[in-house]
Design an enzyme around this catalytic site. Sequence first.
Site, short mmCIF file in Angstrom:
data_model
loop_
_atom_site.label_atom_id
_atom_site.label_comp_id
_atom_site.label_asym_id
_atom_site.label_seq_id
_atom_site.Cartn_x
_atom_site.Cartn_y
_atom_site.Cartn_z
N ARG A 45 0.71 -0.97 0.04
CA ARG A 45 -0.08 -0.03 0.10
C ARG A 45 0.94 1.18 -0.20
O ARG A 45 2.09 1.02 0.11
CB ARG A 45 -0.89 -0.02 1.31
CG ARG A 45 -0.32 -0.52 2.48
CD ARG A 45 -0.70 0.30 3.41
NE ARG A 45 -0.41 1.57 3.81
CZ ARG A 45 0.59 2.23 3.85
NH1 ARG A 45 1.73 1.65 4.00
NH2 ARG A 45 0.66 3.64 4.01
N GLY A 46 0.33 2.20 0.06
CA GLY A 46 1.06 3.51 -0.25
C GLY A 46 1.24 3.85 -1.69
O GLY A 46 1.73 2.98 -2.46
N ALA A 47 0.77 5.08 -2.12
CA ALA A 47 0.71 5.30 -3.60
C ALA A 47 2.07 4.85 -4.27
O ALA A 47 2.08 3.97 -5.30
CB ALA A 47 0.53 6.63 -3.87
N GLN A 218 -3.04 2.49 9.76
CA GLN A 218 -1.92 2.41 9.40
C GLN A 218 -0.96 3.30 10.04
O GLN A 218 0.13 3.07 10.21
CB GLN A 218 -1.75 3.09 7.83
CG GLN A 218 -2.52 2.03 6.84
CD GLN A 218 -3.98 2.49 6.59
OE1 GLN A 218 -4.50 2.71 7.67
NE2 GLN A 218 -4.52 2.43 5.46
N ASP A 259 -2.18 10.72 -2.15
CA ASP A 259 -2.57 9.75 -3.46
C ASP A 259 -2.54 10.12 -4.59
O ASP A 259 -2.44 9.52 -5.61
CB ASP A 259 -3.64 8.84 -2.68
CG ASP A 259 -3.24 7.69 -1.67
OD1 ASP A 259 -3.10 8.23 -0.56
OD2 ASP A 259 -3.08 6.70 -2.07
N LYS A 270 -5.38 9.80 2.61
CA LYS A 270 -6.02 8.85 3.47
C LYS A 270 -7.10 9.98 4.42
O LYS A 270 -6.76 10.88 4.88
CB LYS A 270 -5.02 8.48 4.71
CG LYS A 270 -5.75 7.45 5.53
CD LYS A 270 -6.36 6.45 5.16
CE LYS A 270 -5.82 5.41 3.99
NZ LYS A 270 -6.84 4.54 3.17
#
Length: 379
Positions: A45-47, A218, A259, A270
């Site tokens: 995850r994480g752009a 997260q 993002d 987020k």
Amino acid sequence: MTPTLRWTGDSIEIIDQTRLPAELVLLDVRDVASAVDAIERLAIRGAPALGAFGALALVVGLDEAQPGSLDAARELLERLRHDIGDARPTAVNLRWAVDRTIDAALAAADSLSPSSTANASDPDGHSDDSSSAGGVAELRQRLLDEALAIGEEDARACAEIGRFGRELLADATVIATHCNAGRLATAGTGTALGVVYAKAAAGEPVRVLAAETRPLLQGARLTAWELADAGIDVSVVADAAMASLIAGGEVDAVIVGADRIAANGDTANKVGTLAHALAAADAGIEFYIAAPTTTIDAALPSGECIAIEQRNPDEVHHAGGTRLTPTDAVAVNPAFDVTPARLITAIITDAGVLRPPYDQSIARALAAAGGVRRGLSEC
Ligand code: MRU
């Protein structure tokens, strides 16, 4: 330190982030279904990390399908462009990296000399088996080169963001952040946390307040884990506690990742980010976005055009495997929110620190970054 993602030679090894902080489990991804599953359930995850992973997943997909001709490989890649590239809709880096990798590989395949793709003795130019195999092998190599380049460029972008951010935040000690924009979210040291790591590396005092980031935590699970692992002072706070800490003067600056950033500077990150930005603006403290230029989607004029991923309501109903809500309760679960540009003090990028008016500073930064093709979004 275990890398967040790594190409092993024939598969992608990732840290399964759903298992942190309880245990450090590595996943070996060697087919498309597992790659899409890892993206959808946030094992990766994480752009920026999604971009680097999605690009490598194309190679995995080609190896799995073993297309017998370049035409079959082209068809496969067009399918993967959507199956992998659209697995998470808000993080622009995913679709951008998949598009960049496929387009670079196909352009190279199109320019292959006829002798490497077709039987030279056949006047109609039909491929034989061995020349098709050679063309597909070259296509695979080109995909892999581009995918690895995306990861390396992201690592360099993180370093630049850290460098620019450290200069900008020289006087800030207590930094609030949301979600995880660190090494677990990128192919490098992180964006928002890249700044924190750069300050720590320079010997500057730094303490992080990590908002827990419901529903998937997260901040509490990942930001706290990676900062503690790096020996950096971190305190987890409930999302709802951040506004009063900011209002009470206990935070020097807020830095979060992104993002997707629209051409006017409106930024999706987020869900919960907007609340911190509003609190920071009210208290008169600085609110920064830290993101590589690859997160800018210049095709979108404003944040109204950013598609917000809606996730399974069960993520809201549950925490740690326990149902929190009554069985007949309804939940909604937007994964991101949009912070308007007017609340953002500056955007720290690999191309420098961008200031309002963002339509101008962003256009200049993208031109400096080489006018690389951005997301394919329409509004
Ligand atoms: O749903 P996630 O965990 O992928 O959301 C991640 C974020 O919102 C990050 O802040 C963003 O991707 C930037 S990561 C450098």
